[in-house]
Design an enzyme around this catalytic site. Structure first.
Site, PDB file in Angstrom:
ATOM      1  N   TRP A   1       0.817  -1.216   0.000  1.00 18.26           N
ATOM      2  CA  TRP A   1       0.000   0.000   0.000  1.00 18.26           C
ATOM      3  C   TRP A   1       0.845   1.257   0.000  1.00 18.26           C
ATOM      4  O   TRP A   1       0.554   2.213  -0.723  1.00 18.26           O
ATOM      5  CB  TRP A   1      -1.006  -0.010   1.156  1.00 18.26           C
TER       6      TRP A   1
ATOM      7  N   LYS B 248     -12.227  -1.622   5.903  1.00 15.06           N
ATOM      8  CA  LYS B 248     -11.364  -2.600   6.559  1.00 15.06           C
ATOM      9  C   LYS B 248     -11.837  -2.826   7.989  1.00 15.06           C
ATOM     10  O   LYS B 248     -12.092  -3.939   8.405  1.00 15.06           O
ATOM     11  CB  LYS B 248      -9.903  -2.142   6.541  1.00 15.06           C
TER      12      LYS B 248
ATOM     13  N   ASP C 262      -1.619   6.722   6.384  1.00 14.93           N
ATOM     14  CA  ASP C 262      -2.688   5.864   5.854  1.00 14.93           C
ATOM     15  C   ASP C 262      -2.956   4.808   6.924  1.00 14.93           C
ATOM     16  O   ASP C 262      -2.165   3.896   7.123  1.00 14.93           O
ATOM     17  CB  ASP C 262      -2.233   5.218   4.544  1.00 14.93           C
TER      18      ASP C 262
HETATM   19  C1  LIG Z   1      -7.390  -1.252   1.296  1.00 16.78           C
HETATM   20  C2  LIG Z   1      -6.332  -0.265   1.519  1.00 16.78           C
HETATM   21  C3  LIG Z   1      -6.179   0.850   0.684  1.00 16.78           C
HETATM   22  C4  LIG Z   1      -7.074   1.092  -0.521  1.00 16.78           C
HETATM   23  O1  LIG Z   1      -8.340   1.366  -0.075  1.00 16.78           O
HETATM   24  P1  LIG Z   1      -9.562   1.690  -1.079  1.00 16.78           P
HETATM   25  O2  LIG Z   1     -10.574   2.247  -0.153  1.00 16.78           O
HETATM   26  O3  LIG Z   1      -9.949   0.392  -1.713  1.00 16.78           O
HETATM   27  O4  LIG Z   1      -9.090   2.679  -2.082  1.00 16.78           O
HETATM   28  C5  LIG Z   1      -5.175   1.760   0.976  1.00 16.78           C
HETATM   29  N1  LIG Z   1      -4.360   1.578   2.025  1.00 16.78           N
HETATM   30  C6  LIG Z   1      -4.474   0.526   2.851  1.00 16.78           C
HETATM   31  C7  LIG Z   1      -3.557   0.388   4.011  1.00 16.78           C
HETATM   32  C8  LIG Z   1      -5.461  -0.425   2.626  1.00 16.78           C
HETATM   33  O5  LIG Z   1      -5.588  -1.482   3.453  1.00 16.78           O
END
Ligand SMILES: *Cc1c(COP(=O)(O)O)cnc(C)c1O
Length: 362
Positions: free
Chosen positions: A104, A197, A173
């Site tokens: 990511w 998530k 993030d």
């Molecule tokens: C799933 C995820 C993303 C992408 O998320 P979307 O909402 O599908 O764009 C980005 N960073 C992390 C750490 C993730 O687990």
């Protein structure tokens, strides 16, 4: 209720939601608070929806201890759009630093490099993304320092924040460990998390930003990419993802009812302990991906002695109502995602299955 079939859901995202939350959404679906309409059918400018979004924000502020000089936004486009909005809003013509610890963060820097300068302050790809970097090469003039607090695919998690140089804003993030444990928000200039998530359904991304960062937003950005306008409108510049916001609001209430994030963390540590113990006590039959001090409390990738056994494991797990355990193709093997809404009993069920599977196939 006795014939309700619910899976033990280890999906990485969208992931498991609390049963109580789903039941409340179900009970309110046809008539939300006496409106005779579902929350999806009411105006986003109505007083009923105003209460939904304001309560969601207030509960999140309480859960995370968000200081008053931060804005909370509920945006669309997923965490992936934040990979773009962040540099557009905060980098100006400067350079941003990224700590690359997994898929990511690697994707995040790639997006940032499309629009300007972003450099790696660390990159653990040579180690197979199995650790937190011991040393950082930091630019003291960076527009910000970005890190991914939990790498969902590689299962590595930061348990303390990296320290940026004086005056460099820290950006995170936190998609896959959002509201999984207490953090000190005042250390961050901006945090973002796709809800699906650990905090709700897909369709909404929570962005928490310190007020002074909004002064960096350049003039004339496309409005849906402009933090300043979106924050000023209270996430209501256009029609927001109202059902998803309602759902994250219910999840925040649920987490508060559990006793807040300290209580949530305690349970998460018990669950992660159960799975990692099963790996460590397997005599090498199960092999964890992450180094022990970087092991994620949320996503546990692990391998078996052969790909054939891994396929069998996934199939038999499914027969035992244990769903979503196949790992990401880039790491292979298995991955157990044990988000907040996965309970201890479900985790114990997985561990029981792992031990039984080893006995039969070890
Ligand atoms: C799933 C995820 C993303 C992408 O998320 P979307 O909402 O599908 O764009 C980005 N960073 C992390 C750490 C993730 O687990």
């Amino acid at each position: 209720m006795s014939d309700l079939k619910r899976a033990h859901n280890f999906n990485p995202g969208p992931g498991v939601l609390p049963l109580e939350v789903l039941q409340q959404a179900q009970s309110e679906l046809l008539d939300f608070k006496g409106t005779g309409m579902s929350v999806m059918e009411i105006s986003h400018r109505s007083k009923e929806f105003e209460e939904v979004i304001q309560t969601a924000e207030a509960d999140l502020r309480e859960l995370l201890g968000i200081p008053a000089n931060y804005k909370v936004m509920f945006l669309q486009g997923g965490a992936t759009l934040q990979f773009t909005m962040l540099p557009m809003n905060l980098r100006a013509s400067g350079s941003a630093d990224y700590i690359v610890t997994g898929s990511w963060s690697k994707t995040a820097i790639k997006e940032a490099q499309k629009l300007g300068t972003a450099r790696m302050a660390a990159n653990t790809e040579a180690e197979g993304f199995n650790c937190i970097p011991a040393k950082l090469d930091l630019d003291p003039k960076a527009a910000y320092l970005h890190f991914t607090s939990n790498e969902t695919i590689h299962g590595v998690e930061f348990f303390s924040e990296p320290t940026p140089p004086n005056g460099v804003p820290l950006v995170c993030d936190t998609s896959s460990n959002f509201i999984s444990r207490p953090i000190d928000v005042s250390k961050y200039a901006l945090l973002y998390a796709g809800a699906q998530k650990n905090a709700g359904p897909s369709g909404v991304t929570v962005v928490i930003v310190r007020d002074d960062m909004l002064e960096r937003t350049p003039a004339n950005l496309p409005v849906m990419l402009d933090y300043k306008t979106l924050a000023a409108s209270g996430s209501l510049h256009n029609t927001p993802p109202s059902f998803a916001i309602y759902m994250v609001g219910l999840v925040f209430k649920w987490a508060k009812k559990l006793g807040g994030l300290a209580a949530v963390e305690k349970t998460n540590r018990i669950k992660a302990g159960l799975v990692y113990d099963a790996i460590d006590q397997s005599g090498g039959f199960y092999r964890g991906h992450a180094k022990p001090d970087a092991r994620s409390l949320m996503n546990v990738p692990f391998r078996l002695p052969s790909e054939e056994l891994e396929d069998t494991f996934a199939k038999e797990a499914k027969k035992n109502n244990l769903i979503g355990l196949k790992g990401h193709r880039s790491v292979g093997g298995m991955r157990a995602s044990i988000y907040n809404a996965m309970d201890v009993a479900g985790t114990q069920e997985l561990v029981r299955f792992m031990k039984e599977f080893q006995k039969k196939n070890g």
